[in-house]
Design a protein around this motif. Structure first.
Motif, short mmCIF file in Angstrom:
data_model
loop_
_atom_site.label_atom_id
_atom_site.label_comp_id
_atom_site.label_asym_id
_atom_site.label_seq_id
_atom_site.Cartn_x
_atom_site.Cartn_y
_atom_site.Cartn_z
N GLY A 1 13.31 3.13 -11.72
CA GLY A 1 14.09 4.37 -11.66
C GLY A 1 13.55 5.39 -10.69
N VAL A 2 12.72 4.95 -9.71
CA VAL A 2 12.14 5.90 -8.76
C VAL A 2 12.63 5.64 -7.33
CG1 VAL A 2 10.09 6.25 -10.16
CG2 VAL A 2 10.07 4.46 -8.41
N ALA A 3 13.65 4.82 -7.18
CA ALA A 3 14.24 4.55 -5.87
C ALA A 3 15.70 4.17 -6.06
CB ALA A 3 13.50 3.41 -5.15
N GLY A 4 16.48 4.38 -5.01
CA GLY A 4 17.89 4.02 -5.04
C GLY A 4 18.11 2.63 -4.47
N LYS A 5 19.28 2.41 -3.97
CA LYS A 5 19.67 1.11 -3.44
C LYS A 5 18.82 0.72 -2.24
CE LYS A 5 23.72 -1.38 -1.64
NZ LYS A 5 25.15 -1.25 -1.22
N LEU A 6 18.36 -0.53 -2.24
CA LEU A 6 17.53 -1.07 -1.16
C LEU A 6 18.33 -1.13 0.14
CD1 LEU A 6 14.92 -2.78 -0.32
CD2 LEU A 6 16.30 -4.77 -0.94
N ALA A 7 17.68 -0.83 1.27
CA ALA A 7 18.26 -1.01 2.60
C ALA A 7 17.45 -2.08 3.33
CB ALA A 7 18.23 0.30 3.38
N LYS A 8 18.08 -2.73 4.29
CA LYS A 8 17.40 -3.74 5.10
C LYS A 8 17.36 -3.27 6.55
CE LYS A 8 18.60 -7.65 2.14
NZ LYS A 8 19.16 -9.03 2.07
N PRO B 1 17.74 14.19 -9.08
CA PRO B 1 16.62 14.87 -9.75
C PRO B 1 15.94 14.00 -10.80
CG PRO B 1 18.47 16.37 -9.50
CD PRO B 1 18.96 15.02 -9.07
N GLU B 2 16.72 13.15 -11.48
CA GLU B 2 16.10 12.32 -12.52
C GLU B 2 15.12 11.31 -11.93
OE1 GLU B 2 20.49 10.90 -12.11
OE2 GLU B 2 19.36 12.79 -12.11
N MET B 3 15.30 10.93 -10.66
CA MET B 3 14.33 10.06 -10.00
C MET B 3 13.00 10.78 -9.84
SD MET B 3 16.34 8.00 -7.02
CE MET B 3 17.80 7.02 -7.36
N GLN B 4 13.05 12.06 -9.52
CA GLN B 4 11.82 12.83 -9.39
C GLN B 4 11.12 12.96 -10.75
OE1 GLN B 4 9.95 14.41 -6.65
NE2 GLN B 4 8.69 14.12 -8.47
N VAL B 5 11.89 13.16 -11.80
CA VAL B 5 11.32 13.26 -13.15
C VAL B 5 10.62 11.94 -13.52
CG1 VAL B 5 11.85 13.51 -15.60
CG2 VAL B 5 13.00 14.97 -13.92
N ARG B 6 11.30 10.84 -13.24
CA ARG B 6 10.73 9.53 -13.55
C ARG B 6 9.50 9.26 -12.69
NH1 ARG B 6 8.83 6.10 -16.83
NH2 ARG B 6 8.97 3.91 -16.17
N GLY C 1 0.81 -1.22 0.00
CA GLY C 1 0.00 0.00 0.00
C GLY C 1 0.84 1.26 0.00
N THR C 2 1.85 1.33 0.87
CA THR C 2 2.68 2.53 0.96
C THR C 2 3.49 2.71 -0.32
OG1 THR C 2 2.89 2.13 3.34
CG2 THR C 2 4.36 3.76 2.38
N THR C 3 3.97 1.61 -0.89
CA THR C 3 4.73 1.68 -2.14
C THR C 3 3.90 2.33 -3.24
OG1 THR C 3 6.09 -0.26 -1.64
CG2 THR C 3 5.80 0.29 -3.96
N GLN C 4 2.67 1.87 -3.40
CA GLN C 4 1.85 2.40 -4.49
C GLN C 4 1.31 3.80 -4.18
OE1 GLN C 4 -0.08 -0.83 -7.09
NE2 GLN C 4 -0.15 -1.72 -5.03
N SER C 5 1.12 4.11 -2.89
CA SER C 5 0.73 5.47 -2.53
C SER C 5 1.85 6.45 -2.85
CB SER C 5 0.39 5.55 -1.03
OG SER C 5 -0.78 4.83 -0.74
N THR C 6 3.09 6.02 -2.62
CA THR C 6 4.24 6.87 -2.92
C THR C 6 4.39 7.09 -4.41
OG1 THR C 6 5.38 6.01 -0.95
CG2 THR C 6 6.72 7.14 -2.58
N THR C 7 4.26 6.02 -5.20
CA THR C 7 4.39 6.17 -6.65
C THR C 7 3.23 6.97 -7.23
OG1 THR C 7 3.41 3.97 -6.91
CG2 THR C 7 5.79 4.12 -7.02
N LEU C 8 2.04 6.78 -6.67
CA LEU C 8 0.87 7.55 -7.13
C LEU C 8 1.05 9.04 -6.83
CD1 LEU C 8 -1.96 7.38 -8.39
CD2 LEU C 8 -2.89 6.99 -6.11
N ALA C 9 1.77 9.35 -5.75
CA ALA C 9 2.04 10.75 -5.39
C ALA C 9 3.17 11.35 -6.21
CB ALA C 9 2.38 10.84 -3.91
N GLY C 10 3.87 10.51 -6.99
CA GLY C 10 4.94 11.00 -7.84
C GLY C 10 6.21 11.34 -7.09
N LYS C 11 6.53 10.55 -6.06
CA LYS C 11 7.70 10.84 -5.25
C LYS C 11 8.69 9.67 -5.24
CE LYS C 11 6.09 14.79 -4.39
NZ LYS C 11 6.75 15.99 -4.98
N PRO C 12 9.99 9.98 -5.20
CA PRO C 12 11.00 8.92 -5.09
C PRO C 12 10.91 8.24 -3.73
CG PRO C 12 11.98 11.01 -5.80
CD PRO C 12 10.59 11.32 -5.33
#
Length: 418
Positions: free
Chosen positions: A362-369, A387-392, A330-341
């Motif tokens: 292309g909307v997130a960097g390296k995964l953390a655990k 910035p290119e992550m925000q564009v994507r 849910g949080t993943t798709q809410s974040t992408t729907l909001a257009g945020k990295p």
């Protein structure tokens, strides 16, 4: 028609079913929704504007103290199967008989059943009653394909990996499934993934098509309907004056939330807050940190950091610079729907899959655990957002805005009944 829905889990497992139940009711069906929440009794007062009958069962399944213990045990284990076994034994098993009894009643009075893919009590009840059953997947990580596997290895290995994955999943899950099947005189299942998680009648992948690419070898009974979204509900909080003032007072903040994986006991919650607070300070960013009770842990808001117990993500995320989250569906798709990295700090293997998918987009960097990340490492990941992550992210959000997962799911269910 009379349609019965049943779900189990945390908020991310319940919210999509509330949305789908509302959509089906508004489409003219008579809908009943059964909810079992693992860690909260907050749904006891939830009502439906459309008139859905909502029943809450055996909620919460675990106490905050048990939640802290289970969460630590999960984080301490790097084996996904051991994590799943622990969740089943401690968070599902105690409510299983209550859920199965209610599922059998629901099956007797319904024309069609719709269940969370983990909800084998409803799948068994539907099969025993001879009623059609729709499975709803909240992640596409569980769909076997020669073209993809969550491990992300070269395609040549996928068939073998899925053969092995199904065997191992069956070994963990089948004792629970077959215990209930035996109670109603059904033969033991031979493959939990095929017989329970995926319905040959209709399986809905409730994931945005922007994230979930349909594979050529998926059966026609498996359809990608999109994110099952809905307007904000009361327990998700509101846009308070304090929150509004903070958002307007400076640069867009980074929102930080581990959702249902946020510890509620004071000791672990304090450690959680120290991690996020220090990371925000090291990253030099303003931050909104979501937790249960920051004040009880000795943390106070200031001009740089605001602590909130809840907030309406669909209103707040679009006004943030990025979102640090656990990689829940849910949080993943809410974040992408909001257009945020995103910066994903995964707690379990399914969340790692979401983190890898966002990185692929292309909307997130390296995964953390969560089991190993330090404040310094988390700060570095925040500072590494480009910035290119925000564009994507903006482009993905624009495409997602044209989707209506609930309407598509309702249409697919209606078509299945013709």
């Amino acid at each position: 028609m009379k349609i019965g829905l049943q779900t189990w889990g945390s908020h991310g497992d319940i919210r999509p079913f509330l949305a789908l139940a509302e959509g089906l009711q508004l489409a003219g069906h008579e809908v009943t929704l059964l909810i079992t929440c693992v860690d909260s009794d907050a749904y006891a007062g939830v009502t439906s504007a459309a008139g859905v009958r909502i029943r809450v069962l055996a909620s919460p399944v675990i106490t905050p103290e048990e939640g802290a213990e289970i969460g630590w045990s999960i984080l301490s284990s790097r084996d996904p199967l051991k994590q799943m076994s622990l969740i089943l034994r401690r968070c599902f098993g105690p409510a299983e008989d209550v859920m199965f009894s209610a599922a059998r009643e629901l099956a007797a009075e319904s024309d069609l059943l719709v269940g969370h893919y983990f909800m084998h009590p409803l799948q068994i009840a539907a099969e025993h009653a001879g009623k059609p059953y729709v499975s709803v997947l909240l992640s596409h990580a569980a769909i076997p394909s020669a073209y993809s596997h969550p491990l992300g290895l070269p395609r040549i290995f996928n068939k073998f990996l899925w053969w092995l994955t199904r065997i191992l999943l069956h070994r963990v899950l089948s004792p629970y499934v077959n215990r209930l099947r035996a109670q109603v005189g059904l033969a033991a299942t031979k493959d939990v993934v095929s017989d329970v998680w995926l319905s040959p009648y209709l399986t809905l992948a409730a994931v945005s098509p922007q994230i979930c690419e349909r594979q050529p070898d998926w059966p026609s009974s498996l359809q990608v309907c999109g994110f099952l979204d809905m307007p904000n509900i009361t327990l998700e909080g509101r846009l308070t004056e304090e929150l509004e003032v903070f958002l307007a007072a400076g640069e867009p903040p980074v929102y930080m939330s581990f959702g249902s994986w946020t510890p509620s006991d004071i000791s672990n919650q304090s450690e959680h807050l120290r991690l996020l607070t220090e990371a925000a300070k090291l990253a030099g960013c303003r931050a909104i940190i979501q937790t249960h009770d920051a004040a009880a842990c000795g943390f106070r808001s200031d001009t740089q950091i605001l602590y909130v117990s809840a907030s309406p993500h669909h209103l707040v995320f679009p006004r943030c610079a990025a979102v640090v989250h656990h990689g829940g569906a849910g949080t993943t798709q809410s974040t992408t729907l909001a257009g945020k990295p995103s910066v994903v700090v995964a707690h379990i293997s399914e969340q790692e899959h979401w983190g890898k998918e966002l990185q692929r987009l292309g909307v997130a960097g390296k995964l953390a655990k969560r089991s190993s990340v330090s404040a310094k490492q988390l700060a570095a990941r925040i500072k590494a957002l480009r910035p290119e992550m925000q564009v994507r992210a903006t482009a993905v959000a624009r495409a997602m805005a044209t989707e209506n997962g609930v309407a598509r799911a309702v249409a697919l269910i209606n078509e299945s009944m013709r």
